[in-house]
Write an enzyme that holds these catalytic residues in place. Structure first.
Site, PDB file in Angstrom:
ATOM      1  N   ASP A 180       0.765  -1.051  -0.076  1.00 31.08           N
ATOM      2  CA  ASP A 180      -0.029  -0.034   0.069  1.00 31.08           C
ATOM      3  C   ASP A 180       0.904   1.459   0.078  1.00 31.08           C
ATOM      4  O   ASP A 180       0.347   2.492   0.413  1.00 31.08           O
ATOM      5  CB  ASP A 180      -0.934   0.072   1.235  1.00 31.08           C
ATOM      6  CG  ASP A 180      -2.012  -1.021   1.430  1.00 31.08           C
ATOM      7  OD1 ASP A 180      -2.173  -1.759   0.419  1.00 31.08           O
ATOM      8  OD2 ASP A 180      -2.454  -1.273   2.331  1.00 31.08           O
ATOM      9  N   GLU A 201      -7.491  -3.233  -3.836  1.00 24.65           N
ATOM     10  CA  GLU A 201      -8.621  -2.921  -3.431  1.00 24.65           C
ATOM     11  C   GLU A 201      -9.313  -1.517  -3.771  1.00 24.65           C
ATOM     12  O   GLU A 201      -9.898  -1.316  -4.609  1.00 24.65           O
ATOM     13  CB  GLU A 201      -8.855  -3.340  -1.849  1.00 24.65           C
ATOM     14  CG  GLU A 201      -9.995  -3.053  -1.084  1.00 24.65           C
ATOM     15  CD  GLU A 201     -10.047  -3.380   0.390  1.00 24.65           C
ATOM     16  OE1 GLU A 201     -10.799  -4.031   0.864  1.00 24.65           O
ATOM     17  OE2 GLU A 201      -9.216  -2.588   0.810  1.00 24.65           O
ATOM     18  N   GLU A 217      -7.961   5.288  -4.144  1.00 26.46           N
ATOM     19  CA  GLU A 217      -6.862   5.801  -3.429  1.00 26.46           C
ATOM     20  C   GLU A 217      -5.695   5.739  -4.232  1.00 26.46           C
ATOM     21  O   GLU A 217      -4.698   6.717  -3.888  1.00 26.46           O
ATOM     22  CB  GLU A 217      -6.604   4.763  -2.081  1.00 26.46           C
ATOM     23  CG  GLU A 217      -7.719   5.252  -0.869  1.00 26.46           C
ATOM     24  CD  GLU A 217      -7.484   4.530   0.369  1.00 26.46           C
ATOM     25  OE1 GLU A 217      -7.407   5.097   1.550  1.00 26.46           O
ATOM     26  OE2 GLU A 217      -7.318   3.200   0.408  1.00 26.46           O
TER      27      GLU A 217
END
Length: 753
Positions: A444, A521, A525
């Site tokens: 991430d 996911e 973002e």
């Protein structure tokens, strides 16, 4: 030497010269730690690389990254093929769709790997599988044993796997449900058949196929130790002949080169396959194009070689060494202007007063690490922006000082608890305290650092001194380099750490250690990160970074619309019961989250954070309304399972804002001013969003302009509103595609009268 090169040269030099008495390397007013604190996790090692690859930063967060982190890789979902490195050699499979019902009353779709064929060296047993090289969408895997090796090449979209042996012959093991025979028209070709799948394996001239009790053997000439194997659309002789023509054109490298055409407002990406011809007349390789490559593409070769199904939809094959895609860049501005209506402005300012007094606590409400801190910084920077456009300058200045102070605490390197650390082990910036395995598994980084970069840009729009390299900008540049280094083969950071140029979107897992492949996911973002790059680059005078962000932003949106939302109806299988994918894997489609299967959060994770750059979500009003109708049905199912969301209206602000992008009145009607608020947003920002869209109408995504930061809105009355953010110190005459010209004032947002 550009700014990134200068920064990284300084970084490497200061790393080597750091004194034992300090573990902080100064970067302007900030600094990064050379070692994590004793109790903190270190970044993982990636030892399974050849010596040459160990001299480069490790390409984490890619579809093939598991090769580096384990002796034998996890499944690599190359599409149409899967591959897996094992102690016997390289397994190859052409996966079939599997439908699995869930407790949510929907299904998950997987394309699990099974070993149809294993390429096995006969003269030695591999000691490990090593990352031996990679292109932008191809990977070389070496199976060594002292001075002997098997080298294989697998690529996204390629129906071929290429193999070269240093010594001996090759075992060609088949699954029990497959049968093989030598092609009657050329003894070099072995046809492998199963139910609904056909492979062809191609020996070099002089090589011979021999059938054994349990496997075939390819006997190789001493001067021609190579072969290839391909999955084919069918077993027609003409198809075999076409694949035979390309079988000796081995892939040596792959590159996706982009340029931004400002006049046409589009991103042009050229996909280049570099090849090495092993024998015979050189022919083009065969490339398999995904839906986002061929949808609406008028520049493709005239004739396709065939097609095959995949988890991304139908792949179309062409005999070509290059192809080009063009994506329209649909602009955005970093923030929207103030609301004009007096009563609504008062309501916004009332909420602003309450939230600004609680801003310190709101900046870090749940997690303590870099994700939640970055999210909190952006949350308050957007609250600051509302204060700014609504004329509340004292509140703006108070919030600006607050977020600068908090960011500086982290960026200084002086805390043993909240800090950034550069590790040469992989070539990465790690941040602490760790959240979501961002250190252990390198997860991430674009999500986390995207928030920091965007918040820093919001600061820089109001305080240009703060973002100078000698102040705090150098540390933000370090985060930019971690996720957006645009030079290949560097030692300090890998090329575009998270981004997959061929799939057209990012991957979130750093190590990719799952049989389902890598995953992402929150596509939204990822978009937030690329928006941050564009704004940061514009404020730093780095056109290269603005263009890079434009490429990533425009390309990822195309993939989101195809693979997460399927707004064109080309990718989701008919058995899939949901209208969108919330978790996209290399080999799985799931409608869930990593932390809960509650419907609001499942739908919302690919919307947040909703900012002025989220106008791309208005691309299909039909899909938006279908998505919200599905949400209501899923809530009923969830409650029918005896479950309740906490609170019941969790993230209601997200959905009100989302709907308002295509129907401002309906969006405002969904809004409960005193309902729950997603913790990356504020009540004030949501209210401003809704009131603003009810004044100006919906984003007009058909409109383009000859600048980067622009937007156009169209009200139900037909009235248009144009706006341009001009980060330069000179006025700009911006022409919109309908002919309207707006004189954009320097270093400000200009709105049409």
């Amino acid at each position: 030497m550009n700014k990134l090169n200068t920064l990284m040269a300084t970084l490497l030099l200061t790393t080597s010269l750091s004194h034992a008495s300090t573990d902080v390397v100064q970067v302007g007013a900030g600094g990064w730690r050379t070692q994590p604190s004793a109790a903190d996790q270190k970044v993982p090692e990636a030892p399974f690389r050849t010596p040459d690859m160990l001299q480069r930063a490790a390409p984490t967060n890619q579809w093939y990254s598991s090769v580096m982190f384990t002796r034998w890789s996890e499944v690599l979902h190359a599409l149409p093929l899967t591959a897996k490195a094992t102690q016997n050699g390289l397994e190859i499979g052409f996966p079939k769709k599997v439908i699995t019902p869930t407790d949510r009353k929907d299904v998950e779709v997987t394309y699990p790997h099974t070993a149809d064929i294993t390429l096995r060296p006969l003269s030695f047993r591999p000691e490990a599988a090593l990352l031996a090289g990679h292109g932008d969408w191809s990977v070389d895997i070496s199976f060594p044993n002292q001075d002997q090796s098997l080298k294989t090449t697998v690529a996204h979209g390629s129906p071929f796997v290429f193999a070269t042996l240093s010594h001996g012959d090759l075992g060609f093991d088949l699954a029990a449900d497959l049968q093989a025979h030598i092609w009657s028209r050329d003894a070099r070709v072995l046809i492998v058949k199963g139910v609904s799948k056909t492979y062809a394996a191609f020996a070099p001239t002089g090589g011979t196929w021999r059938q054994g009790a349990l496997a075939w053997t390819l006997n190789l000439p001493t001067d021609k130790r190579y072969m290839s194997v391909a999955v084919m659309p069918n077993e027609n002789d003409s198809t075999v002949q076409q694949f035979l023509a390309s079988a000796y054109t081995h892939i040596s490298n792959t590159k996706a080169e982009f340029r931004v055409d400002q006049d046409k407002n589009e991103v042009v990406t050229t996909f280049l396959v570099e090849t090495h011809n092993k024998e015979g007349v050189r022919a083009s390789t065969i490339v398999g194009l995904y839906p986002h490559h061929y949808f609406g593409n008028k520049d493709l070769p005239a004739t396709a070689v065939g097609s095959l199904p995949s988890i991304r939809g139908e792949l179309k094959f062409y005999a070509a060494d290059k192809f080009t895609t063009k994506s329209v860049y649909q602009g955005f501005v970093p923030y929207w202007p103030g609301v004009k209506d007096t009563a609504k402005s008062r309501a916004i300012v009332s909420n602003l007063s309450k939230e600004s007094s609680r801003a310190r606590r709101m900046m870090l409400e749940i997690g303590q690490g870099p994700y939640w801190q970055g999210k909190g910084l952006q949350r308050i920077s957007h609250l600051m922006t509302v204060a700014d456009v609504q004329g509340e300058t004292a509140t703006r200045d108070k919030l600006l000082a607050l977020i600068k102070k908090r960011a500086e605490e982290w960026l200084s390197g002086q805390s043993a608890r909240t800090y950034f650390h550069y590790s040469p082990t992989l070539g990465t910036v790690a941040s602490y305290p760790e959240e979501y395995d961002a250190v252990k598994d390198m997860n991430d980084h674009h999500f986390h650092y995207g928030y920091w970069i965007r918040a820093a840009a919001d600061i820089g729009m109001r305080d240009p001194e703060w973002i100078k390299a000698e102040k705090w900008g150098g540390m933000i540049d370090l985060l930019v380099a971690d996720i957006a280094t645009a030079q290949r083969g560097r030692k300090d950071f890998p090329y575009l750490r998270n981004f997959d140029p061929y799939e057209g979107h990012s991957w979130a897992s750093g190590t990719g250690m799952s049989p389902d492949g890598n995953n992402q996911e929150s596509s939204s973002e990822a978009i937030n990160a690329w928006v941050g790059l564009m704004l940061w680059g514009s404020l730093q005078g780095r056109q290269d970074l603005v263009d890079l962000g434009t490429y990533l932003y425009a390309t990822e949106i195309q993939s989101i619309n195809h693979y997460w939302f399927d707004i064109h109806g080309l990718t989701l299988p008919p058995e899939y019961k949901n209208v969108e994918v919330s978790m996209l894997f290399g080999g799985k489609l799931a409608h869930n989250t990593w932390w809960i299967d509650e419907p609001r959060q499942i739908h919302g994770i690919n919307l947040l954070p909703l900012t002025a750059s989220s106008t791309y979500l208005a691309a299909s009003p039909v899909f938006t309304h279908k998505n919200m109708a599905a949400l209501e049905q899923e809530i009923d199912i969830y409650q029918g399972r005896g479950k309740r969301a906490k609170p019941d209206d969790i993230w209601q602000d997200l959905f009100a804002k989302y709907v308002a992008l295509v129907d401002p009145k309906k969006g405002l009607a969904r809004w409960n001013e005193w309902g729950s608020i997603e913790l990356g947003d504020t009540r004030t920002h949501a209210q401003h969003w809704l009131f603003f869209l009810n004044e100006v109408g919906t984003p007009d995504l058909s409109m383009t302009a000859n600048t980067k930061f622009y937007a156009s809105f169209k009200a139900a009355t037909g009235q248009r509103t144009y706006m341009v953010y001009n980060p330069t110190k000179l006025p700009l005459d911006v022409r919109f595609s309908d002919g309207y010209i707006l004189k954009a004032l320097p270093v400000s947002l200009t709105v049409s009268p």
